[in-house]
Scaffold this motif. Structure first.
Motif, short mmCIF file in Angstrom:
data_model
loop_
_atom_site.label_atom_id
_atom_site.label_comp_id
_atom_site.label_asym_id
_atom_site.label_seq_id
_atom_site.Cartn_x
_atom_site.Cartn_y
_atom_site.Cartn_z
N GLU A 75 0.81 -1.21 0.00
CA GLU A 75 0.00 0.00 0.00
C GLU A 75 0.85 1.27 0.00
N ALA A 76 2.10 1.17 0.47
CA ALA A 76 2.99 2.32 0.48
C ALA A 76 4.04 2.24 -0.63
N THR B 249 -1.84 9.77 -1.81
CA THR B 249 -2.31 8.41 -2.07
C THR B 249 -1.53 7.85 -3.25
N CYS B 250 -0.71 6.86 -2.98
CA CYS B 250 0.18 6.33 -4.02
C CYS B 250 -0.54 5.24 -4.81
N GLY C 246 -2.34 3.14 -0.67
CA GLY C 246 -2.18 3.62 0.69
C GLY C 246 -1.95 5.11 0.76
N ILE D 251 0.19 7.98 2.38
CA ILE D 251 1.51 8.12 2.98
C ILE D 251 1.87 9.59 3.12
N VAL E 12 9.39 8.81 -0.79
CA VAL E 12 9.02 8.47 0.58
C VAL E 12 10.16 8.87 1.50
N GLU F 255 8.86 8.01 7.24
CA GLU F 255 7.80 7.10 6.81
C GLU F 255 8.33 5.67 6.66
N ARG G 83 7.08 2.24 8.68
CA ARG G 83 6.48 1.13 7.93
C ARG G 83 7.17 -0.21 8.18
#
Length: 305
Positions: free
Chosen positions: A68-69, A123-124, A128, A130, A188, A192, A196
């Motif tokens: 999701e990231a 939203t990537c 997800g 982030i 990112v 973050e 994660r």
């Protein structure tokens, strides 16, 4: 092609997968979509070849994906072959000059530009939400495929040293010509990344420092700590140690010098992470006391907390 000691290329056999960066000598970070064509049978470990900046190839294993990231972590299977040319990380700031340390081939240009927004909700493609760095690239290529997974580094100025800001994951489409990409890119940041992956959380490092304890002792301690926070205790984490004794055998004594050295290194890391905003400063004092207590207990012949 890597452009720095910690930028790497990822391959499976002779097939290029994309870029990555060494967070430590044991772990490579990349964009998860760089591994979308990774071949392997169901249930098998996903193996890759990590090509270092000097051309040395070492084995790697995909140990965790955060789809999701759009992030993935690769364990280096031969860390002793990795030179200690590791990055110094920092928080991005609006207006920072940046450069990409990886380019797909010798015929491709290096990317550079400035940080447009140091922290945006984004939203990537993985779906997800982030915290991302919004970058503007000076090179208008129309397509930035092949640059994903590479490190984004702040350029050196008279006021600051170069530092790793994050990992490049996505390009943004040109709304007037959707088949082309605009020169807006997203990366990112390290904060973050640390949130994660449990591999880089402080509690994981504290468990690695502590001497082995019985499952009952670990569970009781974690339940007590969790009760004070009003959350459910996580299952105990067992950190493997080379040459560890069998479960029914007494554990080998821990070297006091080794414990002190590890404690000093971790105390320094906690201070540095706090100054950079990577962890909450309010938690540092308690963590430092915890580390110091374990080292003192070991020095006095105890078994640590």
């Amino acid at each position: 092609m890597p452009g720095s000691g910690y930028a790497v290329d990822l391959f499976q056999a002779d097939r290029s997968l994309g870029a990555g960066l060494l967070l430590t000598r044991c772990f490579v970070l990349t964009a998860n979509h760089c591994l979308r064509y990774l071949a392997g049978d169901a249930g098998d470990e996903e193996r890759v070849s990590v090509r270092l900046g000097d051309g040395t190839a070492v084995g790697g294993r995909v140990c965790r994906r955060v789809e999701e990231a759009d992030l993935a972590l690769i364990e280096v299977l031969e860390p002793e072959l990795v030179p200690p040319a590791l990055p110094v990380g920092d928080l991005p700031r609006r207006g920072d000059r940046w450069r990409g340390l990886h380019r797909p081939s010798l015929s491709d240009p290096h990317l550079s530009g400035h940080v447009d927004e140091h922290s945006v909700d984004y939203t990537c493609v993985g779906g997800g939400r982030i915290q991302a760095i919004q970058l503007l690239a000076e090179q208008t290529l129309g397509d930035y495929s092949g640059y994903s997974g590479g490190p984004v580094e702040r350029q050196s100025t008279h006021a600051c040293e170069p530092a790793l800001l994050g990992v490049l994951i996505e390009q943004y489409p040109d709304r007037q010509a959707p088949e082309r990409a605009a020169n807006v890119l997203f990366a990112v940041p390290l904060r973050e990344v640390m949130n994660r992956f449990p591999h880089f959380r402080t509690d994981h490092l504290l468990r690695a420092l502590e001497p082995p304890a019985s499952t009952a002792e670990r569970t009781g301690r974690e339940e007590e700590q969790s009760a004070t926070r009003g959350v459910v205790a996580a299952p105990p984490v067992v950190v493997p140690v080379d040459g560890a004794a069998a479960p029914d055998m007494p554990s080998a004594p821990v070297s006091v010098d080794a414990a002190v050295a590890k404690g000093e290194a971790l105390l320094s890391a906690l201070k540095e992470w706090s100054e950079r905003g990577l962890i909450d400063p309010a938690q540092v004092a308690g963590l430092q006391v915890h580390v110091a207590k374990n080292v003192i207990d070991l020095a006095l012949g105890g078994e640590g907390a």
